[in-house]
Design an enzyme around this catalytic site. Structure first.
Site, PDB file in Angstrom:
ATOM      1  N   ARG A  18     -13.363   4.526 -33.523  1.00 23.37           N
ATOM      2  CA  ARG A  18     -14.737   4.978 -33.817  1.00 23.37           C
ATOM      3  C   ARG A  18     -15.084   6.227 -33.017  1.00 23.37           C
ATOM      4  O   ARG A  18     -15.670   7.176 -33.549  1.00 23.37           O
ATOM      5  CB  ARG A  18     -15.766   3.880 -33.522  1.00 23.37           C
ATOM      6  N   ASN A  36     -17.792  -0.489 -36.989  1.00 21.75           N
ATOM      7  CA  ASN A  36     -16.841  -1.564 -37.221  1.00 21.75           C
ATOM      8  C   ASN A  36     -17.430  -2.546 -38.213  1.00 21.75           C
ATOM      9  O   ASN A  36     -18.625  -2.829 -38.180  1.00 21.75           O
ATOM     10  CB  ASN A  36     -16.530  -2.312 -35.930  1.00 21.75           C
TER      11      ASN A  36
END
Length: 90
Positions: A18, A36
């Site tokens: 990320r 996520n």
């Protein structure tokens, strides 16, 4: 200007993916978010000029050395004209 909705599958959680996606978007001056998903995938919405998005996609596909993208799906979605930043959402 376009906006893409992307789902990445593979080893993409717990490996800094990320943050890697965030940095790539920041460098390319793109907007959107990365997060996520409960199923182990990562969702990305990214918006900006076509050429910047192309470089972003190539960068992300290359990975950060820890992640491994096994599959991804992508579709174009409506642009959000007032969006100003790219964020990591939780």
């Amino acid at each position: 200007m376009k906006r893409l909705f992307i789902i990445y599958q593979g080893r993409v959680q717990g490996v800094g993916f990320r943050y890697f996606v965030y940095r790539a978007a920041y460098i390319m001056k793109l907007t959107g978010h990365v997060r996520n998903m409960d199923n182990g995938n990562v969702e990305v919405e990214v918006q900006g000029p076509d050429d910047h998005i192309s470089v972003f996609l190539d960068t992300v596909k290359g990975g950060n050395g820890y992640s491994r993208i096994e599959n991804y799906s992508m579709k174009e979605i409506p642009v959000k004209p007032n969006e100003k930043s790219f964020d990591i959402t939780y």
